[in-house]
Write a protein that holds these residues in place. Structure first.
Motif, PDB file in Angstrom:
ATOM      1  N   HIS A  43       0.848  -1.199   0.000  1.00 46.82           N
ATOM      2  CA  HIS A  43       0.000   0.000   0.000  1.00 46.82           C
ATOM      3  C   HIS A  43       0.881   1.245   0.000  1.00 46.82           C
ATOM      4  CE1 HIS A  43      -3.692  -2.224   1.049  1.00 46.82           C
ATOM      5  NE2 HIS A  43      -2.879  -3.002   1.762  1.00 46.82           N
ATOM      6  N   PHE A  44       0.358   2.313  -0.582  1.00 47.03           N
ATOM      7  CA  PHE A  44       0.996   3.633  -0.566  1.00 47.03           C
ATOM      8  C   PHE A  44      -0.052   4.628  -0.111  1.00 47.03           C
ATOM      9  CE2 PHE A  44       3.133   1.160  -3.810  1.00 47.03           C
ATOM     10  CZ  PHE A  44       4.467   1.424  -3.592  1.00 47.03           C
ATOM     11  N   SER A  45       0.336   5.567   0.781  1.00 48.95           N
ATOM     12  CA  SER A  45      -0.617   6.596   1.195  1.00 48.95           C
ATOM     13  C   SER A  45       0.131   7.807   1.734  1.00 48.95           C
ATOM     14  CB  SER A  45      -1.588   6.060   2.247  1.00 48.95           C
ATOM     15  OG  SER A  45      -0.985   6.041   3.515  1.00 48.95           O
ATOM     16  N   ALA A  46      -0.615   8.884   1.923  1.00 49.20           N
ATOM     17  CA  ALA A  46      -0.032  10.114   2.456  1.00 49.20           C
ATOM     18  C   ALA A  46       0.036  10.088   3.972  1.00 49.20           C
ATOM     19  CB  ALA A  46      -0.856  11.312   1.994  1.00 49.20           C
ATOM     20  N   THR A  47      -0.653   9.129   4.600  1.00 51.83           N
ATOM     21  CA  THR A  47      -0.617   9.008   6.060  1.00 51.83           C
ATOM     22  C   THR A  47      -0.157   7.595   6.416  1.00 51.83           C
ATOM     23  OG1 THR A  47      -2.932   8.332   6.102  1.00 51.83           O
ATOM     24  CG2 THR A  47      -2.473  10.669   6.420  1.00 51.83           C
ATOM     25  N   PRO A  48       0.644   7.466   7.460  1.00 52.19           N
ATOM     26  CA  PRO A  48       1.090   6.117   7.850  1.00 52.19           C
ATOM     27  C   PRO A  48      -0.084   5.331   8.412  1.00 52.19           C
ATOM     28  CG  PRO A  48       1.833   7.733   9.444  1.00 52.19           C
ATOM     29  CD  PRO A  48       1.187   8.494   8.331  1.00 52.19           C
ATOM     30  N   PRO A  49      -0.075   4.018   8.244  1.00 54.09           N
ATOM     31  CA  PRO A  49      -1.182   3.216   8.771  1.00 54.09           C
ATOM     32  C   PRO A  49      -1.089   3.140  10.294  1.00 54.09           C
ATOM     33  CG  PRO A  49       0.517   1.796   7.919  1.00 54.09           C
ATOM     34  CD  PRO A  49       0.931   3.196   7.594  1.00 54.09           C
ATOM     35  N   PRO A  50      -2.223   3.165  10.969  1.00 54.44           N
ATOM     36  CA  PRO A  50      -2.181   3.067  12.433  1.00 54.44           C
ATOM     37  C   PRO A  50      -1.782   1.655  12.866  1.00 54.44           C
ATOM     38  CG  PRO A  50      -4.463   3.118  11.660  1.00 54.44           C
ATOM     39  CD  PRO A  50      -3.587   3.336  10.469  1.00 54.44           C
ATOM     40  N   GLY A  51      -0.806   1.570  13.740  1.00 60.55           N
ATOM     41  CA  GLY A  51      -0.393   0.299  14.314  1.00 60.55           C
ATOM     42  C   GLY A  51       0.453  -0.569  13.398  1.00 60.55           C
ATOM     43  N   GLN A  52       0.932  -0.069  12.286  1.00 60.88           N
ATOM     44  CA  GLN A  52       1.791  -0.849  11.404  1.00 60.88           C
ATOM     45  C   GLN A  52       3.040  -0.058  11.090  1.00 60.88           C
ATOM     46  OE1 GLN A  52      -0.362  -1.998   7.869  1.00 60.88           O
ATOM     47  NE2 GLN A  52      -0.726  -4.024   8.722  1.00 60.88           N
ATOM     48  N   LYS A  53       4.108  -0.814  10.798  1.00 56.37           N
ATOM     49  CA  LYS A  53       5.361  -0.185  10.431  1.00 56.37           C
ATOM     50  C   LYS A  53       5.278   0.211   8.952  1.00 56.37           C
ATOM     51  CE  LYS A  53      10.318  -0.918  10.396  1.00 56.37           C
ATOM     52  NZ  LYS A  53      11.404  -1.854  10.604  1.00 56.37           N
ATOM     53  N   ALA A  54       5.637   1.447   8.650  1.00 57.92           N
ATOM     54  CA  ALA A  54       5.579   1.935   7.267  1.00 57.92           C
ATOM     55  C   ALA A  54       6.899   2.595   6.909  1.00 57.92           C
ATOM     56  CB  ALA A  54       4.442   2.927   7.094  1.00 57.92           C
ATOM     57  N   GLU A  55       7.269   2.478   5.670  1.00 58.50           N
ATOM     58  CA  GLU A  55       8.503   3.081   5.178  1.00 58.50           C
ATOM     59  C   GLU A  55       8.171   4.476   4.623  1.00 58.50           C
ATOM     60  OE1 GLU A  55      11.606   2.449   1.450  1.00 58.50           O
ATOM     61  OE2 GLU A  55      10.175   0.881   1.928  1.00 58.50           O
ATOM     62  N   ALA A  56       8.860   5.500   5.145  1.00 63.60           N
ATOM     63  CA  ALA A  56       8.653   6.849   4.631  1.00 63.60           C
ATOM     64  C   ALA A  56       9.382   6.969   3.298  1.00 63.60           C
ATOM     65  CB  ALA A  56       9.182   7.876   5.620  1.00 63.60           C
ATOM     66  N   LEU A  57       8.683   7.501   2.303  1.00 59.63           N
ATOM     67  CA  LEU A  57       9.261   7.639   0.968  1.00 59.63           C
ATOM     68  C   LEU A  57       9.703   9.071   0.734  1.00 59.63           C
ATOM     69  CD1 LEU A  57       6.611   5.632  -1.063  1.00 59.63           C
ATOM     70  CD2 LEU A  57       8.808   4.825  -0.227  1.00 59.63           C
ATOM     71  N   LYS A  58      10.870   9.228   0.160  1.00 63.13           N
ATOM     72  CA  LYS A  58      11.363  10.551  -0.196  1.00 63.13           C
ATOM     73  C   LYS A  58      11.158  10.696  -1.703  1.00 63.13           C
ATOM     74  CE  LYS A  58      15.438  13.440  -0.358  1.00 63.13           C
ATOM     75  NZ  LYS A  58      16.872  13.495  -0.227  1.00 63.13           N
ATOM     76  N   LEU A  59      10.325  11.628  -2.076  1.00 64.09           N
ATOM     77  CA  LEU A  59      10.025  11.846  -3.487  1.00 64.09           C
ATOM     78  C   LEU A  59      10.908  12.954  -4.037  1.00 64.09           C
ATOM     79  CD1 LEU A  59       6.158  11.657  -3.269  1.00 64.09           C
ATOM     80  CD2 LEU A  59       7.744   9.855  -3.876  1.00 64.09           C
ATOM     81  N   GLN A  60      11.328  12.808  -5.250  1.00 62.37           N
ATOM     82  CA  GLN A  60      12.197  13.803  -5.867  1.00 62.37           C
ATOM     83  C   GLN A  60      11.451  15.119  -6.036  1.00 62.37           C
ATOM     84  OE1 GLN A  60      13.571  12.203  -9.555  1.00 62.37           O
ATOM     85  NE2 GLN A  60      14.880  10.696  -8.597  1.00 62.37           N
ATOM     86  N   GLY A  61      12.167  16.219  -5.835  1.00 56.61           N
ATOM     87  CA  GLY A  61      11.602  17.538  -6.076  1.00 56.61           C
ATOM     88  C   GLY A  61      10.752  18.061  -4.944  1.00 56.61           C
ATOM     89  N   GLN A  62      10.803  17.423  -3.744  1.00 59.00           N
ATOM     90  CA  GLN A  62       9.973  17.895  -2.654  1.00 59.00           C
ATOM     91  C   GLN A  62      10.732  18.689  -1.608  1.00 59.00           C
ATOM     92  OE1 GLN A  62       7.549  14.999  -0.812  1.00 59.00           O
ATOM     93  NE2 GLN A  62       6.053  15.141  -2.432  1.00 59.00           N
ATOM     94  N   GLU A  63      11.983  18.958  -1.822  1.00 60.12           N
ATOM     95  CA  GLU A  63      12.758  19.686  -0.821  1.00 60.12           C
ATOM     96  C   GLU A  63      12.923  21.136  -1.236  1.00 60.12           C
ATOM     97  OE1 GLU A  63      16.319  17.511  -0.254  1.00 60.12           O
ATOM     98  OE2 GLU A  63      15.278  15.754   0.475  1.00 60.12           O
ATOM     99  N   GLY A  64      11.814  21.773  -1.576  1.00 60.74           N
ATOM    100  CA  GLY A  64      11.857  23.174  -1.969  1.00 60.74           C
ATOM    101  C   GLY A  64      12.305  23.378  -3.403  1.00 60.74           C
ATOM    102  N   GLU A  65      12.567  22.289  -4.109  1.00 57.65           N
ATOM    103  CA  GLU A  65      12.993  22.430  -5.494  1.00 57.65           C
ATOM    104  C   GLU A  65      11.774  22.725  -6.358  1.00 57.65           C
ATOM    105  OE1 GLU A  65      14.994  18.953  -6.859  1.00 57.65           O
ATOM    106  OE2 GLU A  65      16.146  18.746  -5.035  1.00 57.65           O
ATOM    107  N   GLN A  66      11.980  23.577  -7.306  1.00 60.65           N
ATOM    108  CA  GLN A  66      10.930  23.847  -8.260  1.00 60.65           C
ATOM    109  C   GLN A  66      11.504  23.656  -9.641  1.00 60.65           C
ATOM    110  OE1 GLN A  66       9.372  27.731  -7.582  1.00 60.65           O
ATOM    111  NE2 GLN A  66       8.086  27.079  -5.902  1.00 60.65           N
TER     112      GLN A  66
END
Length: 148
Positions: A43-66
């Motif tokens: 599964h992929f989502s914008a919020t971590p699932p409650p009570g489960q371990k989730a891997e945080a994803l780092k998406l390109q272009g989200q660190e203030g880059e435009q």
């Protein structure tokens, strides 16, 4: 055999959905999470699932880059066909304006309106305004080197 085919289709569908979610997620800002449930579905989502371990994803272009804005399209030169069409338009507009002014200056009865039933006769002020507009169109379209 049919069961194997259904499982393959299901996995393909799940992969397509996951890829679509990843692509859609790149258009959003914020953090995204990936996790696998008890049945093995990713599964992929914008919020971590409650009570489960989730891997945080780092998406390109989200660190203030435009993304850099696209450069403006280069100006193109008018083609010979376009210039001929513009010249023909100017000539027709010039002829029409001169014709209108000639009729207005002869003091013929002039009516305005799209339908003969709804037409009204021009009064002196309306005639003068129409003459002025015709002269402006003559200046615009009959002058040398002017564009419409």
């Amino acid at each position: 055999m049919l069961g194997t085919l259904s499982m393959a289709r299901g996995r393909l569908l799940a992969g397509c959905i996951a890829a679509s979610l990843c692509l859609a997620a790149t258009a959003q800002e914020g953090s995204y999470y990936k996790w696998t449930d008890a049945s093995g579905t990713v599964h992929f989502s914008a919020t971590p699932p409650p009570g489960q371990k989730a891997e945080a994803l780092k998406l390109q272009g989200q660190e203030g880059e435009q993304a850099a804005p696209a450069p403006p399209a280069p100006a193109t030169e008018p083609t010979a066909q376009l210039e001929e069409a513009q010249a023909a338009y100017r000539k027709n507009a010039c002829d029409a304006a001169r014709n209108d002014l000639g009729l207005l200056e002869k003091n013929h009865m002039i009516v305005s309106g799209d339908s003969p039933d709804a037409a009204t006769k021009l009064d002196a002020e309306q005639r003068n305004q129409a003459k002025l507009r015709a002269k402006q169109r003559i200046t615009q379209f009959c002058g040398t080197g002017t564009k419409p």
